[in-house]
Design a protein around this motif. Structure first.
Motif, PDB file in Angstrom:
ATOM      1  N   LEU A 103       0.835  -1.206   0.000  1.00 19.38           N
ATOM      2  CA  LEU A 103       0.000   0.000   0.000  1.00 19.38           C
ATOM      3  C   LEU A 103       0.864   1.248   0.000  1.00 19.38           C
ATOM      4  CD1 LEU A 103      -2.749  -1.023   2.581  1.00 19.38           C
ATOM      5  CD2 LEU A 103      -3.107  -0.573   0.146  1.00 19.38           C
ATOM      6  N   LEU A 140      -4.748   5.906   0.525  1.00 21.38           N
ATOM      7  CA  LEU A 140      -4.038   4.629   0.649  1.00 21.38           C
ATOM      8  C   LEU A 140      -3.208   4.582   1.938  1.00 21.38           C
ATOM      9  CD1 LEU A 140      -2.878   4.088  -3.039  1.00 21.38           C
ATOM     10  CD2 LEU A 140      -4.498   2.673  -1.774  1.00 21.38           C
ATOM     11  N   ARG A 148      -3.969   6.111   4.680  1.00 25.86           N
ATOM     12  CA  ARG A 148      -4.937   5.914   5.766  1.00 25.86           C
ATOM     13  C   ARG A 148      -5.258   4.433   5.908  1.00 25.86           C
ATOM     14  NH1 ARG A 148     -10.164   4.851   6.380  1.00 25.86           N
ATOM     15  NH2 ARG A 148     -11.377   5.844   8.070  1.00 25.86           N
ATOM     16  N   LEU A 149      -5.446   3.742   4.777  1.00 27.56           N
ATOM     17  CA  LEU A 149      -5.707   2.311   4.809  1.00 27.56           C
ATOM     18  C   LEU A 149      -4.500   1.563   5.387  1.00 27.56           C
ATOM     19  CD1 LEU A 149      -7.467  -0.130   4.134  1.00 27.56           C
ATOM     20  CD2 LEU A 149      -6.577  -0.035   1.790  1.00 27.56           C
ATOM     21  N   GLN A 175      -4.592   1.825   9.083  1.00 25.40           N
ATOM     22  CA  GLN A 175      -5.606   0.922   9.630  1.00 25.40           C
ATOM     23  C   GLN A 175      -5.034  -0.492   9.782  1.00 25.40           C
ATOM     24  OE1 GLN A 175      -9.279   1.423   7.555  1.00 25.40           O
ATOM     25  NE2 GLN A 175     -10.359  -0.174   8.688  1.00 25.40           N
ATOM     26  N   LYS A 176      -4.299  -0.931   8.779  1.00 24.16           N
ATOM     27  CA  LYS A 176      -3.709  -2.266   8.824  1.00 24.16           C
ATOM     28  C   LYS A 176      -2.524  -2.318   9.787  1.00 24.16           C
ATOM     29  CE  LYS A 176      -5.335  -3.644   4.264  1.00 24.16           C
ATOM     30  NZ  LYS A 176      -6.236  -4.686   4.829  1.00 24.16           N
ATOM     31  N   VAL A 222     -10.792  10.633   2.163  1.00 25.92           N
ATOM     32  CA  VAL A 222     -11.891   9.706   1.881  1.00 25.92           C
ATOM     33  C   VAL A 222     -13.233  10.425   1.891  1.00 25.92           C
ATOM     34  CG1 VAL A 222     -13.058   7.609   2.649  1.00 25.92           C
ATOM     35  CG2 VAL A 222     -10.570   7.811   2.881  1.00 25.92           C
TER      36      VAL A 222
END
Length: 246
Positions: free
Chosen positions: A120, A138, A140-141, A144-145, A188
């Protein structure tokens, strides 16, 4: 400093050096060329009669206009080139957007991140110039992970940060987490932070993500390794027994 059209200095995407840039555009090239033409006639005009001088002046004005009009046929008005003073490589721009080379160097992802998060990270860096908003989304994602990697749910970033704070998270790490969370949310969902044309803000988030990974993953991992290597097993057991006591 991300390359920006017209800036006299920016970070060259070829050599990664913050260097002075020399710009070539249809406007400054045609102006330079007609300036040379005028200069060539300067000495000659001072040695001839007034009538001829007026004729030459009229001629030069006509040449100036015709030259610029014709120059734009070969070099479009929306085309420009910047030459790096450090490596002499060029960046090519159309409509004030860089089209060559399509890259910007960001720090490598933290080596302790999961491969999915690294992927990512790399994807986000590949679209940084073309889509700062997409790049930020991306990241931000990736955050999160990352929170899932450190043992949180990975479903709600805000709740995961709240849990970490309750566990004694450093205020500086909390600020970094919320910085990436808030800016990522604006990528987002439309908010007060405009990311449509703000690659410099998006670029800084790569370092923020690495800082978070370093504090939450790498440093604890290094400490655990040192503890296991340097503290004898029987002493580790005594410490465990000590900590069980009320």
């Amino acid at each position: 400093m991300i390359p920006k059209h017209g800036n006299s200095k920016f970070q060259c995407p070829h050599c990664n050096t913050l260097a002075m840039q020399t710009w070539f555009t249809a406007y400054n090239a045609s102006t330079t060329a007609t300036g040379i033409l005028h200069h060539l006639y300067l000495d000659y005009r001072s040695s001839i009669g007034d009538i001829t001088q007026r004729n030459i002046a009229t001629f030069l004005d006509k040449v100036n206009n015709n030259f610029q009009d014709n120059f734009y046929k070969f070099v479009p008005k929306n085309f420009s080139i910047a030459t790096c003073s450090s490596c002499n490589e060029i960046t090519i721009w159309i409509n004030q957007e860089i089209v060559y080379p399509k890259k910007i160097k960001v720090p490598a992802p933290n080596v302790d991140l999961n491969e999915e998060i690294k992927a990512l990270y790399h994807e986000a860096s590949s679209i940084l110039i073309d889509s700062p908003k997409g790049s930020t989304a991306l990241l931000r994602l990736a955050l999160q992970k990352l929170l899932k990697q450190v043992g949180k749910s990975g479903k709600n970033i805000n709740n995961d940060i709240k849990d970490l704070v309750a566990e004694g998270l450093s205020p500086k790490i909390q600020q970094a987490l919320d910085l990436l969370r808030v800016i990522g949310n604006n990528a987002v969902h439309p908010g007060q932070i405009n990311l449509d044309d703000n690659a410099e803000v998006a670029e800084k988030l790569f370092s923020i993500l690495n800082f978070i990974a370093d504090e939450l993953i790498t440093k604890p991992k290094e400490l655990d390794s040192l503890y296991a290597d340097l503290i004898p097993l029987d002493t580790q057991e005594h410490i465990k027994q000590r900590d069980k006591q009320e």
